[in-house]
Design a protein around this motif. Structure first.
Motif, PDB file in Angstrom:
ATOM      1  N   THR A  35       0.823  -1.216   0.000  1.00  0.00           N
ATOM      2  CA  THR A  35       0.000   0.000   0.000  1.00  0.00           C
ATOM      3  C   THR A  35       0.858   1.269   0.000  1.00  0.00           C
ATOM      4  O   THR A  35       0.375   2.341  -0.385  1.00  0.00           O
ATOM      5  CB  THR A  35      -0.927   0.039   1.224  1.00  0.00           C
ATOM      6  OG1 THR A  35      -0.143   0.083   2.425  1.00  0.00           O
ATOM      7  CG2 THR A  35      -1.847  -1.161   1.261  1.00  0.00           C
ATOM      8  N   CYS A  36       2.118   1.150   0.415  1.00  0.00           N
ATOM      9  CA  CYS A  36       3.007   2.324   0.480  1.00  0.00           C
ATOM     10  C   CYS A  36       3.980   2.412  -0.691  1.00  0.00           C
ATOM     11  O   CYS A  36       4.613   3.450  -0.886  1.00  0.00           O
ATOM     12  CB  CYS A  36       3.821   2.279   1.777  1.00  0.00           C
ATOM     13  SG  CYS A  36       2.837   2.232   3.285  1.00  0.00           S
ATOM     14  N   SER A  37       4.129   1.331  -1.444  1.00  0.00           N
ATOM     15  CA  SER A  37       5.200   1.266  -2.442  1.00  0.00           C
ATOM     16  C   SER A  37       5.068   2.330  -3.527  1.00  0.00           C
ATOM     17  O   SER A  37       6.061   2.944  -3.929  1.00  0.00           O
ATOM     18  CB  SER A  37       5.237  -0.130  -3.074  1.00  0.00           C
ATOM     19  OG  SER A  37       3.994  -0.426  -3.699  1.00  0.00           O
ATOM     20  N   SER A  38       3.840   2.562  -4.014  1.00  0.00           N
ATOM     21  CA  SER A  38       3.643   3.560  -5.085  1.00  0.00           C
ATOM     22  C   SER A  38       4.067   4.948  -4.619  1.00  0.00           C
ATOM     23  O   SER A  38       4.735   5.698  -5.352  1.00  0.00           O
ATOM     24  CB  SER A  38       2.172   3.585  -5.520  1.00  0.00           C
ATOM     25  OG  SER A  38       1.786   2.342  -6.039  1.00  0.00           O
ATOM     26  N   HIS A  39       3.674   5.299  -3.398  1.00  0.00           N
ATOM     27  CA  HIS A  39       4.015   6.615  -2.866  1.00  0.00           C
ATOM     28  C   HIS A  39       5.521   6.760  -2.676  1.00  0.00           C
ATOM     29  O   HIS A  39       6.085   7.819  -2.973  1.00  0.00           O
ATOM     30  CB  HIS A  39       3.291   6.839  -1.536  1.00  0.00           C
ATOM     31  CG  HIS A  39       3.499   8.204  -0.964  1.00  0.00           C
ATOM     32  ND1 HIS A  39       4.300   8.425   0.128  1.00  0.00           N
ATOM     33  CD2 HIS A  39       3.049   9.430  -1.344  1.00  0.00           C
ATOM     34  CE1 HIS A  39       4.316   9.718   0.404  1.00  0.00           C
ATOM     35  NE2 HIS A  39       3.564  10.342  -0.467  1.00  0.00           N
ATOM     36  N   ILE A  40       6.163   5.715  -2.196  1.00  0.00           N
ATOM     37  CA  ILE A  40       7.617   5.753  -1.991  1.00  0.00           C
ATOM     38  C   ILE A  40       8.338   5.968  -3.323  1.00  0.00           C
ATOM     39  O   ILE A  40       9.310   6.730  -3.409  1.00  0.00           O
ATOM     40  CB  ILE A  40       8.109   4.454  -1.309  1.00  0.00           C
ATOM     41  CG1 ILE A  40       7.582   4.386   0.125  1.00  0.00           C
ATOM     42  CG2 ILE A  40       9.626   4.369  -1.314  1.00  0.00           C
ATOM     43  CD1 ILE A  40       7.850   3.071   0.820  1.00  0.00           C
ATOM     44  N   ILE A  41       7.864   5.306  -4.375  1.00  0.00           N
ATOM     45  CA  ILE A  41       8.475   5.465  -5.704  1.00  0.00           C
ATOM     46  C   ILE A  41       8.363   6.914  -6.175  1.00  0.00           C
ATOM     47  O   ILE A  41       9.341   7.509  -6.642  1.00  0.00           O
ATOM     48  CB  ILE A  41       7.810   4.517  -6.716  1.00  0.00           C
ATOM     49  CG1 ILE A  41       8.173   3.067  -6.394  1.00  0.00           C
ATOM     50  CG2 ILE A  41       8.239   4.858  -8.146  1.00  0.00           C
ATOM     51  CD1 ILE A  41       7.403   2.049  -7.206  1.00  0.00           C
ATOM     52  N   MET A  42       7.164   7.506  -6.041  1.00  0.00           N
ATOM     53  CA  MET A  42       6.962   8.879  -6.506  1.00  0.00           C
ATOM     54  C   MET A  42       7.771   9.878  -5.686  1.00  0.00           C
ATOM     55  O   MET A  42       8.321  10.841  -6.230  1.00  0.00           O
ATOM     56  CB  MET A  42       5.473   9.237  -6.455  1.00  0.00           C
ATOM     57  CG  MET A  42       4.608   8.456  -7.430  1.00  0.00           C
ATOM     58  SD  MET A  42       5.210   8.502  -9.138  1.00  0.00           S
ATOM     59  CE  MET A  42       5.159  10.247  -9.492  1.00  0.00           C
ATOM     60  N   VAL A  43       7.852   9.673  -4.375  1.00  0.00           N
ATOM     61  CA  VAL A  43       8.659  10.559  -3.518  1.00  0.00           C
ATOM     62  C   VAL A  43      10.125  10.482  -3.926  1.00  0.00           C
ATOM     63  O   VAL A  43      10.810  11.506  -4.031  1.00  0.00           O
ATOM     64  CB  VAL A  43       8.483  10.180  -2.040  1.00  0.00           C
ATOM     65  CG1 VAL A  43       9.534  10.873  -1.176  1.00  0.00           C
ATOM     66  CG2 VAL A  43       7.090  10.552  -1.547  1.00  0.00           C
ATOM     67  N   SER A  44      10.612   9.272  -4.191  1.00  0.00           N
ATOM     68  CA  SER A  44      12.017   9.090  -4.570  1.00  0.00           C
ATOM     69  C   SER A  44      12.324   9.795  -5.890  1.00  0.00           C
ATOM     70  O   SER A  44      13.344  10.476  -6.023  1.00  0.00           O
ATOM     71  CB  SER A  44      12.346   7.596  -4.682  1.00  0.00           C
ATOM     72  OG  SER A  44      12.096   6.927  -3.469  1.00  0.00           O
ATOM     73  N   LEU A  45      11.420   9.643  -6.866  1.00  0.00           N
ATOM     74  CA  LEU A  45      11.630  10.266  -8.176  1.00  0.00           C
ATOM     75  C   LEU A  45      11.583  11.786  -8.080  1.00  0.00           C
ATOM     76  O   LEU A  45      12.459  12.484  -8.610  1.00  0.00           O
ATOM     77  CB  LEU A  45      10.572   9.776  -9.173  1.00  0.00           C
ATOM     78  CG  LEU A  45      10.636   8.303  -9.586  1.00  0.00           C
ATOM     79  CD1 LEU A  45       9.429   7.949 -10.453  1.00  0.00           C
ATOM     80  CD2 LEU A  45      11.922   8.004 -10.336  1.00  0.00           C
TER      81      LEU A  45
END
Length: 309
Positions: free
Chosen positions: A240-250
């Protein structure tokens, strides 16, 4: 002072990627495709999260606002960039440059805080699930959006005013594809110490503060997930958190390097490409990451297409 500058310097020239004259038509086609993809992808995300009752939750409320921001702030830079690929006249007016810079920074800064709000939403959902609906009420969600927007407008109003009251008596050429702060500052023929101090302070408030809030939220989230007895439960929570983590990193990876690294001839070109990444490519990835990695959104889109067909 603004009027004096405007009469002395009526416009700027956005060089963009004019160092590749042979590739201008190809670049036009590529970025036109990207722009259409941003509009369609984020527009579809907005439509699905608005029309499907299954997605009526704070997480999708924030995702919808994020998609709105992506559409608007790419529309500030990309149309002008597309025109400049084909036009010989790459000028942008003095006032137009100020408006573009202000709008771009306000929306991008709001996105920083919105990503922090999304991290806080995941923190409450995972660490305090029984109080989730009470804590993340509609009123709280609206405040988490309107508060940062108001703060960003005030911060960048001062920053834009300080910049465009400087005298510009040298070159008119901005080595960028939009009116970014640092390239425009380089054209000023006055002491820019106050501008640099303001820029540093604004970067701390707009970039670093939300980033630390995101990191703090995920430290609490990860510690809570690791205490779960079920491995399947842990995988589900991490998913549930993976998508948000990817966008924050990018987004943060490119934005922090572009705005907080010391300016030099060596870093100028790198920063221009990094700006391209967080200003244009990240908005393109946003709907892909959130839809392809989110089962609920994919199911709603399938139902939508079945109804249309």
């Amino acid at each position: 002072m603004i009027k004096e500058n405007h009469t002395a310097l009526s416009d700027f020239i956005l060089l963009g990627y004019s160092e590749f004259p042979v590739l201008q038509v190809l670049l036009f086609m590529v970025f036109l495709f990207i722009y259409v993809g941003i509009i369609l992808g984020n527009g579809l995300t907005i439509y699905v999260t608005l029309t499907d009752a299954a997605l009526d939750s704070p997480m999708y409320f924030f995702l919808r606002k994020l998609s709105f921001l992506e559409i608007f702030y790419t529309s500030i830079t990309l149309p002008k960039m597309l025109v400049n690929f084909l036009a010989e006249n790459k000028n942008i007016s003095f006032v137009g440059c100020a408006v573009q810079m202000y709008a771009m920074y306000v929306l991008a800064s709001t996105e920083c805080f919105l990503l922090a709000a999304m991290a806080y939403d995941r923190y409450v959902a995972i660490c305090h699930p029984l109080h989730y609906k009470l804590i993340m009420s509609r009123k709280v969600c609206l405040r988490l959006v309107t508060g940062p927007l108001t703060l960003s407008m005030l911060v960048h109003m001062g920053q834009t005013y300080l910049l465009f009251t400087l005298p510009f008596c040298g070159s008119r050429e901005i080595d960028h594809f939009f009116c970014d702060l640092s390239p425009v500052l380089e054209l000023a023929c006055a002491d820019i110490f106050v501008n640099e101090v303001y820029l540093f302070a604004a970067s701390i408030v707009i970039l670093i503060l939300p980033f630390f809030l995101i990191v703090a939220s995920y430290i609490k989230i990860i510690s809570t997930i690791l205490k779960m007895p079920s491995v399947e439960g842990q995988k589900k929570m991490f998913a549930t958190c993976s998508s948000h983590i990817i966008m924050v990193s990018l987004f943060y990876g490119s934005a922090i390097i572009a705005h907080l690294t010391p300016r030099s001839k060596e870093t100028k070109d790198i920063n221009k490409w990094l700006s391209l990444f967080y200003a244009i490519l990240v908005p393109m990835f946003n709907p892909l990451v959130y839809t392809l990695r989110n089962r609920d959104v994919k199911n709603c889109m399938k139902k939508l297409f079945h109804r249309k067909l």
